[in-house]
Design a protein around this motif. Structure first.
Motif, short mmCIF file in Angstrom:
data_model
loop_
_atom_site.label_atom_id
_atom_site.label_comp_id
_atom_site.label_asym_id
_atom_site.label_seq_id
_atom_site.Cartn_x
_atom_site.Cartn_y
_atom_site.Cartn_z
N LYS A 88 26.00 9.04 54.74
CA LYS A 88 25.36 8.80 53.49
C LYS A 88 23.84 8.91 53.59
N ILE A 89 23.23 9.87 52.61
CA ILE A 89 21.64 9.88 52.91
C ILE A 89 20.88 9.49 51.87
N GLY A 90 19.63 8.88 52.16
CA GLY A 90 18.89 8.26 51.05
C GLY A 90 17.30 8.35 51.64
N ILE A 91 16.74 7.54 50.91
CA ILE A 91 15.14 7.39 51.14
C ILE A 91 14.79 6.02 50.69
N ILE A 92 13.55 5.52 51.36
CA ILE A 92 12.87 4.29 50.79
C ILE A 92 12.06 4.97 49.84
N THR A 93 12.21 4.54 48.52
CA THR A 93 11.71 5.31 47.40
C THR A 93 10.13 5.48 47.55
N ASP A 94 9.45 4.52 47.86
CA ASP A 94 8.00 4.35 47.92
C ASP A 94 7.43 5.57 49.01
N GLY A 95 8.53 6.10 49.81
CA GLY A 95 7.90 7.24 50.77
C GLY A 95 7.96 8.63 50.13
N ILE A 96 8.31 8.52 48.77
CA ILE A 96 7.89 9.53 47.94
C ILE A 96 6.66 9.12 46.86
N SER A 97 6.94 8.11 46.24
CA SER A 97 5.96 7.55 45.15
C SER A 97 6.09 6.03 44.89
N TYR A 156 21.01 7.90 47.92
CA TYR A 156 21.19 6.34 48.02
C TYR A 156 19.61 5.83 48.17
N VAL A 157 19.37 4.94 47.40
CA VAL A 157 18.17 4.13 47.11
C VAL A 157 17.86 2.90 47.86
N GLU A 158 16.93 3.33 48.61
CA GLU A 158 16.48 2.02 49.39
C GLU A 158 15.23 1.38 48.47
N LEU A 159 15.08 0.22 48.45
CA LEU A 159 14.03 -0.26 47.60
C LEU A 159 13.03 -1.34 48.35
N GLN A 160 11.82 -0.85 48.41
CA GLN A 160 10.84 -1.72 49.39
C GLN A 160 9.33 -1.92 48.12
N TRP A 209 6.36 0.52 41.78
CA TRP A 209 5.18 0.08 40.90
C TRP A 209 3.96 -0.68 41.99
N GLU A 210 3.70 -1.93 41.32
CA GLU A 210 2.70 -2.49 42.18
C GLU A 210 3.49 -3.73 42.75
N LYS A 211 4.67 -3.85 42.76
CA LYS A 211 5.32 -4.88 43.53
C LYS A 211 6.26 -4.59 44.67
N GLN A 212 6.42 -5.49 45.52
CA GLN A 212 7.38 -5.47 46.56
C GLN A 212 8.68 -5.81 45.92
N VAL A 213 9.90 -5.52 46.21
CA VAL A 213 11.06 -5.60 45.43
C VAL A 213 11.20 -6.87 45.34
N GLY A 214 11.12 -7.78 46.25
CA GLY A 214 11.46 -9.50 46.02
C GLY A 214 10.56 -10.05 45.07
N SER A 266 15.06 -4.01 50.58
CA SER A 266 14.20 -4.07 52.04
C SER A 266 12.54 -4.68 51.64
N HIS A 267 12.76 -5.69 51.07
CA HIS A 267 11.68 -6.60 51.29
C HIS A 267 11.19 -6.95 52.68
N HIS A 268 9.98 -7.20 52.87
CA HIS A 268 9.57 -7.86 54.27
C HIS A 268 9.90 -8.94 54.39
N ASN A 269 11.12 -9.59 54.49
CA ASN A 269 11.40 -10.89 54.73
C ASN A 269 11.23 -11.56 56.20
N LEU A 270 10.66 -12.50 56.20
CA LEU A 270 10.63 -13.18 57.57
C LEU A 270 9.81 -12.24 58.60
N ALA A 271 8.62 -11.75 57.79
CA ALA A 271 7.69 -10.98 58.71
C ALA A 271 6.43 -11.55 58.57
#
Length: 286
Positions: free
Chosen positions: A6-15, A32-36, A39-44, A69-74
């Motif tokens: 299955k193929i997808g992208i981290i959407t902010d890699g486009i915009s 397949y949509v990967e959310l990071q 708009w102006e927010k991180q997914v979390g 894909s929030h930057h949890n524990l980073a």
């Protein structure tokens, strides 16, 4: 018969314009949509109204969510005390990401492994004494939350966190011994710790991979540089085909996301995406 992954992208890699990114996915055949970042927010950081909108936009285009894909524990030290605001904020956001994952129909939530300690094992005085045991301890509560929600946490092999390689990811999973922790394998990032992507890295964690990021780059470790480039133009090029063939052979069921982080000179992130996309699609279609 082998199935293509299955193929997808981290959407902010486009915009970060989420609707535009989704429309571009439809245009280019990515499902397949990967959310990071949206708009102006991180997914979390999305509120309930945001999540409702995101769900409707994805469903209207017959797309599916692969990973939250929030930057949890980073970005915080591994020895951050668990009852301090810095750690509690991370836990609160992780719980929010789990709630969002359940609403959007995925069981994968990304985590990182805290701020990197340079030497985890070895002799004094350079080793970060106790850091590994502390990492195991600090992951106990996130894993308890994931287990209660029946969610899988995927820990990314990342340059700036403690789990930099497939080798360390496998060691972590073996020692924690839980069904709720898998690997988000980013073999390109692991080039920075000199791990050979295939066969070395892959063979170590092939049974524990739940999600994959593919990108390309050029590492010069003595100069401490890591330059991203279009897919097929960097040091990952020699590994792609072997990795994908092995995933097909072994019946990999997860998603492979194009991680579009390359921006051409005088160009945009979307320009970098469109330069890499043909290589990505050809690789995964064969």
């Amino acid at each position: 018969m082998q199935n293509n992954p299955k193929i997808g992208i981290i959407t902010d890699g486009i915009s970060r314009n989420f609707e535009y990114a989704l429309n571009t996915m439809v245009e280019t055949g990515l499902e397949y949509v990967e959310l990071q970042y949206l708009w102006e927010k991180q997914v979390g950081g999305l509120n309930d109204a945001d999540v409702k909108l995101v769900k409707s936009l994805i469903e209207a285009r017959n797309l599916k969510v692969s990973c939250i894909s929030h930057h949890n524990l980073a970005g915080i030290p591994v020895d951050t005390v668990v009852d301090t605001p810095a750690y509690r904020d991370q836990i609160h956001t992780l719980q929010r990401c789990i709630d969002i994952a359940q609403t959007l129909g995925t069981n994968l939530v990304r985590i990182f492994s805290f701020q990197k300690e340079m030497v985890l094992f070895g002799a004094e005085p350079i080793v970060a004494e106790g850091a590994w045991a502390t990492l195991l301890n600090r992951l106990e509560e996130p894993l308890q939350i994931a287990e209660a929600a029946n969610i899988t946490l995927v820990i990314e092999t990342a340059i700036s966190s403690n789990i930099t390689s497939a080798l360390l990811a496998r060691k972590l999973i073996d020692e924690l011994s839980t069904n709720h922790l898998k690997v988000l394998w980013d073999p390109c990032s692991s080039l920075y710790c000199t791990e050979v992507s295939y066969p070395d890295g892959y063979e170590i964690i092939r049974d524990h991979i739940a999600h994959i990021h593919l990108k390309d780059g050029i590492v010069n470790l003595p100069a401490a540089t890591f330059d991203f480039c279009a897919m097929g133009q960097g040091q990952m090029q020699s590994y792609y085909t072997d990795i994908v063939n092995a995933l097909k052979r072994d019946g990999y069921q997860g998603t492979i996301s194009l991680e579009s982080v390359y921006t051409p000179e005088n160009g945009t992130r979307e320009d970098g995406f469109r330069e890499s996309l043909p290589v990505f699609m050809e690789l995964l279609a064969n």
